[in-house]
Design a protein around this motif. Structure first.
Motif, PDB file in Angstrom:
ATOM      1  N   ALA A   1      79.217  30.887 -34.707  1.00 58.58           N
ATOM      2  CA  ALA A   1      78.093  31.323 -35.538  1.00 58.58           C
ATOM      3  C   ALA A   1      76.962  31.847 -34.674  1.00 58.58           C
ATOM      4  O   ALA A   1      76.640  31.267 -33.625  1.00 58.58           O
ATOM      5  CB  ALA A   1      77.580  30.173 -36.409  1.00 58.58           C
ATOM      6  N   ALA A   2      76.357  32.939 -35.113  1.00 59.15           N
ATOM      7  CA  ALA A   2      75.163  33.447 -34.461  1.00 59.15           C
ATOM      8  C   ALA A   2      74.059  32.411 -34.593  1.00 59.15           C
ATOM      9  O   ALA A   2      73.810  31.891 -35.683  1.00 59.15           O
ATOM     10  CB  ALA A   2      74.730  34.765 -35.101  1.00 59.15           C
ATOM     11  N   GLY A   3      73.404  32.078 -33.488  1.00 57.70           N
ATOM     12  CA  GLY A   3      72.333  31.098 -33.515  1.00 57.70           C
ATOM     13  C   GLY A   3      72.795  29.659 -33.435  1.00 57.70           C
ATOM     14  O   GLY A   3      71.990  28.743 -33.609  1.00 57.70           O
ATOM     15  N   MET A   4      74.082  29.410 -33.158  1.00 64.83           N
ATOM     16  CA  MET A   4      74.584  28.039 -33.107  1.00 64.83           C
ATOM     17  C   MET A   4      73.811  27.199 -32.089  1.00 64.83           C
ATOM     18  O   MET A   4      73.506  26.028 -32.333  1.00 64.83           O
ATOM     19  CB  MET A   4      76.072  28.030 -32.751  1.00 64.83           C
ATOM     20  CG  MET A   4      76.691  26.642 -32.656  1.00 64.83           C
ATOM     21  SD  MET A   4      76.873  25.829 -34.256  1.00 64.83           S
ATOM     22  CE  MET A   4      78.345  26.661 -34.877  1.00 64.83           C
ATOM     23  N   ALA A   5      73.464  27.790 -30.941  1.00 69.91           N
ATOM     24  CA  ALA A   5      72.816  27.017 -29.883  1.00 69.91           C
ATOM     25  C   ALA A   5      71.397  26.607 -30.257  1.00 69.91           C
ATOM     26  O   ALA A   5      70.922  25.546 -29.846  1.00 69.91           O
ATOM     27  CB  ALA A   5      72.808  27.813 -28.579  1.00 69.91           C
ATOM     28  N   THR A   6      70.698  27.436 -31.036  1.00 70.28           N
ATOM     29  CA  THR A   6      69.290  27.161 -31.335  1.00 70.28           C
ATOM     30  C   THR A   6      69.035  26.821 -32.793  1.00 70.28           C
ATOM     31  O   THR A   6      68.012  26.220 -33.117  1.00 70.28           O
ATOM     32  CB  THR A   6      68.426  28.378 -30.953  1.00 70.28           C
ATOM     33  OG1 THR A   6      68.946  29.550 -31.597  1.00 70.28           O
ATOM     34  CG2 THR A   6      68.431  28.590 -29.445  1.00 70.28           C
ATOM     35  N   LEU A   7      69.961  27.198 -33.697  1.00 72.69           N
ATOM     36  CA  LEU A   7      69.770  26.975 -35.133  1.00 72.69           C
ATOM     37  C   LEU A   7      70.936  26.209 -35.747  1.00 72.69           C
ATOM     38  O   LEU A   7      71.161  26.295 -36.955  1.00 72.69           O
ATOM     39  CB  LEU A   7      69.602  28.325 -35.853  1.00 72.69           C
ATOM     40  CG  LEU A   7      68.396  29.178 -35.455  1.00 72.69           C
ATOM     41  CD1 LEU A   7      68.512  30.566 -36.087  1.00 72.69           C
ATOM     42  CD2 LEU A   7      67.097  28.517 -35.874  1.00 72.69           C
ATOM     43  N   GLY A   8      71.669  25.459 -34.934  1.00 72.47           N
ATOM     44  CA  GLY A   8      72.896  24.836 -35.404  1.00 72.47           C
ATOM     45  C   GLY A   8      72.809  23.365 -35.731  1.00 72.47           C
ATOM     46  O   GLY A   8      73.853  22.720 -35.903  1.00 72.47           O
ATOM     47  N   ASP A   9      71.606  22.788 -35.854  1.00 73.48           N
ATOM     48  CA  ASP A   9      71.494  21.348 -36.104  1.00 73.48           C
ATOM     49  C   ASP A   9      72.224  20.929 -37.372  1.00 73.48           C
ATOM     50  O   ASP A   9      72.922  19.903 -37.405  1.00 73.48           O
ATOM     51  CB  ASP A   9      70.016  20.949 -36.201  1.00 73.48           C
ATOM     52  CG  ASP A   9      69.305  20.978 -34.861  1.00 73.48           C
ATOM     53  OD1 ASP A   9      70.014  21.138 -33.832  1.00 73.48           O
ATOM     54  OD2 ASP A   9      68.076  20.856 -34.839  1.00 73.48           O
ATOM     55  N   ASP A  10      72.053  21.694 -38.445  1.00 73.92           N
ATOM     56  CA  ASP A  10      72.686  21.355 -39.709  1.00 73.92           C
ATOM     57  C   ASP A  10      74.209  21.438 -39.594  1.00 73.92           C
ATOM     58  O   ASP A  10      74.930  20.574 -40.107  1.00 73.92           O
ATOM     59  CB  ASP A  10      72.174  22.284 -40.807  1.00 73.92           C
ATOM     60  CG  ASP A  10      72.232  21.661 -42.197  1.00 73.92           C
ATOM     61  OD1 ASP A  10      72.288  20.420 -42.280  1.00 73.92           O
ATOM     62  OD2 ASP A  10      72.202  22.408 -43.189  1.00 73.92           O
ATOM     63  N   LEU A  11      74.701  22.461 -38.902  1.00 76.10           N
ATOM     64  CA  LEU A  11      76.145  22.601 -38.731  1.00 76.10           C
ATOM     65  C   LEU A  11      76.706  21.442 -37.919  1.00 76.10           C
ATOM     66  O   LEU A  11      77.752  20.880 -38.257  1.00 76.10           O
ATOM     67  CB  LEU A  11      76.470  23.931 -38.037  1.00 76.10           C
ATOM     68  CG  LEU A  11      76.042  25.208 -38.755  1.00 76.10           C
ATOM     69  CD1 LEU A  11      76.551  26.420 -37.991  1.00 76.10           C
ATOM     70  CD2 LEU A  11      76.550  25.241 -40.184  1.00 76.10           C
ATOM     71  N   HIS A  12      76.025  21.071 -36.829  1.00 73.10           N
ATOM     72  CA  HIS A  12      76.505  19.974 -35.996  1.00 73.10           C
ATOM     73  C   HIS A  12      76.559  18.665 -36.776  1.00 73.10           C
ATOM     74  O   HIS A  12      77.456  17.835 -36.572  1.00 73.10           O
ATOM     75  CB  HIS A  12      75.595  19.809 -34.778  1.00 73.10           C
ATOM     76  CG  HIS A  12      75.706  20.928 -33.800  1.00 73.10           C
ATOM     77  ND1 HIS A  12      74.643  21.354 -33.026  1.00 73.10           N
ATOM     78  CD2 HIS A  12      76.739  21.736 -33.465  1.00 73.10           C
ATOM     79  CE1 HIS A  12      75.029  22.362 -32.259  1.00 73.10           C
ATOM     80  NE2 HIS A  12      76.296  22.606 -32.514  1.00 73.10           N
ATOM     81  N   ALA A  13      75.594  18.461 -37.679  1.00 71.88           N
ATOM     82  CA  ALA A  13      75.521  17.204 -38.412  1.00 71.88           C
ATOM     83  C   ALA A  13      76.527  17.131 -39.555  1.00 71.88           C
ATOM     84  O   ALA A  13      77.074  16.061 -39.849  1.00 71.88           O
ATOM     85  CB  ALA A  13      74.101  17.000 -38.951  1.00 71.88           C
ATOM     86  N   VAL A  14      76.788  18.250 -40.210  1.00 72.63           N
ATOM     87  CA  VAL A  14      77.539  18.228 -41.469  1.00 72.63           C
ATOM     88  C   VAL A  14      78.998  18.630 -41.313  1.00 72.63           C
ATOM     89  O   VAL A  14      79.889  18.018 -41.932  1.00 72.63           O
ATOM     90  CB  VAL A  14      76.846  19.145 -42.504  1.00 72.63           C
ATOM     91  CG1 VAL A  14      77.665  19.251 -43.782  1.00 72.63           C
ATOM     92  CG2 VAL A  14      75.444  18.634 -42.806  1.00 72.63           C
ATOM     93  N   LEU A  15      79.291  19.659 -40.527  1.00 71.95           N
ATOM     94  CA  LEU A  15      80.625  20.256 -40.532  1.00 71.95           C
ATOM     95  C   LEU A  15      81.746  19.321 -40.105  1.00 71.95           C
ATOM     96  O   LEU A  15      82.814  19.314 -40.742  1.00 71.95           O
ATOM     97  CB  LEU A  15      80.638  21.519 -39.660  1.00 71.95           C
ATOM     98  CG  LEU A  15      80.528  22.840 -40.433  1.00 71.95           C
ATOM     99  CD1 LEU A  15      79.243  22.877 -41.242  1.00 71.95           C
ATOM    100  CD2 LEU A  15      80.576  24.028 -39.471  1.00 71.95           C
ATOM    101  N   PRO A  16      81.622  18.531 -39.037  1.00 72.23           N
ATOM    102  CA  PRO A  16      82.780  17.744 -38.595  1.00 72.23           C
ATOM    103  C   PRO A  16      83.377  16.863 -39.694  1.00 72.23           C
ATOM    104  O   PRO A  16      84.594  16.898 -39.930  1.00 72.23           O
ATOM    105  CB  PRO A  16      82.211  16.912 -37.441  1.00 72.23           C
ATOM    106  CG  PRO A  16      81.110  17.746 -36.889  1.00 72.23           C
ATOM    107  CD  PRO A  16      80.481  18.392 -38.105  1.00 72.23           C
TER     108      PRO A  16
END
Length: 346
Positions: A86-101
């Motif tokens: 995802a574009a912005g994963m490194a700086t805008l990925g908090d929600d993805l890191h918390a929810v996706l797994p």
């Protein structure tokens, strides 16, 4: 949205899923874990961002139905591994890191998951797991490189957005072209009548441009939409050609900054990580502009990275996401896992 199906590998148990989420839309691909033609789904609508960055519920709301359709089409019971780029994963990925797994494990049976910046999946698509540097250019531009190996790490240059960087990218070129057009409209030095004519042909009267541009929330994309007009004018317009030459200098400078250092064949065991002849690959929609941009970029790369070897990108970021997911199933992932640009959850 569109659904495109391949033919190889249907009905085989075990599959890998790749997701490519960027400014130009959302794409999902499913491939047999043992290899074969992928099944793909795509939508031109990008995933939105919120207070926690990229909107994980929205991404899941769109990815999960597409993944289930592809799994049904493939006759596969579930996914062995998933890679979300995802574009912005490194700086805008908090929600993805918390929810996706948790959700992807529960809904798709994914035993392994990689969350990656789209620059990482662009790298994997272009070079696989070989050392070098990849420049991904579209609306913006980012260069990512690595020497691989046990001491290898990611080397990043630019990708900071149109206000802070993305020098030489589509928005940068489009803005420079529009500025040259407005100079011609005013009668100031450095203007381009050719670009002014293209501005008025595609965007309307020049005097109305600020009112059309500044209120738009998608200003980078609007600016980038004018980059192809700069490319069309470049063969006959020195101002447009100069813009592309300057863009090429910026692109090559980012590649040089991100490229792993070259090492001599007789370097000792204590030498810093590097490679003898790093590969350089270009990927992204901006380079579809063709010769007007590619020619000066190649010339600048030869001057700024004489030790590197140019190579053709093997695939795009979606192919890279599938490669990363496949490597997870084979325990063969060699790309640097750093928790920011690339995070692996088992």
């Amino acid at each position: 949205m569109s659904l495109r199906t391949g033919t190889a590998g249907r009905g085989r148990a075990g599959a890998v899923l790749g997701v490519d989420s960027g400014g130009s839309g959302l794409r999902v691909a499913l491939a047999p874990a043992a290899g074969g033609s992928p099944l793909t789904w795509s939508s031109p609508v990008p995933v939105g961002t919120g207070g926690r960055g990229i909107d994980a519920p929205e991404l899941l709301e769109r990815v999960l139905p597409a993944a289930r359709r592809l799994l049904h089409e493939a006759g596969s019971p579930g996914c062995d591994a998933v890679c979300v780029g995802a574009a912005g994963m490194a700086t805008l990925g908090d929600d993805l890191h918390a929810v996706l797994p948790g959700v992807l494990r529960a809904e798709l049976g994914a035993r392994r998951l990689a969350l990656a910046s789209d620059a990482v999946t662009a790298y994997a698509g272009a070079l696989g797991q070989r050392p070098g540097v990849v420049v991904a250019a579209g609306t913006g531009v980012i260069a990512l490189g690595t020497a691989l190996g046990p001491e290898g790490s990611w080397r990043r240059a630019d990708g900071w957005g149109h206000l802070l960087g993305d020098c030489g990218g589509g928005a940068w070129i489009g803005r420079a072209g529009l500025e040259a057009a407005m100079r011609a409209f005013d009668g100031r030095a450095g203007g381009s009548p050719a670009l002014l004519a293209r501005l008025e042909a595609v965007l309307g009267p020049a005097c109305g441009l600020p009112g059309k541009l500044y209120p738009r929330p998608d200003r980078p994309a609007v600016l980038a939409s004018f980059a192809p007009e700069v490319g069309r004018c470049a063969p006959d317009d020195p101002v447009a050609a100069g813009i592309l030459r300057e863009a090429a200098r910026h692109i090559a400078a980012s590649a040089a900054a991100a490229c792993p250092p070259a090492v001599s064949p007789d370097a000792g065991p204590d030498a810093a990580p590097g490679v003898a002849a790093p590969e350089v690959a270009l990927t992204g929609g901006l380079f579809r502009m063709g010769e007007p941009l590619l020619s000066p970029v190649q010339e600048e790369l030869q001057m700024q990275l004489p030790q590197a070897r140019m190579t053709t990108a093997q695939g795009d970021p979606l192919a890279g996401a599938l490669r990363v997911a496949t490597a997870l199933t084979e325990d063969s992932l060699a790309l640097p896992v750093d928790g920011a640009l690339l995070r692996v959850v088992c």
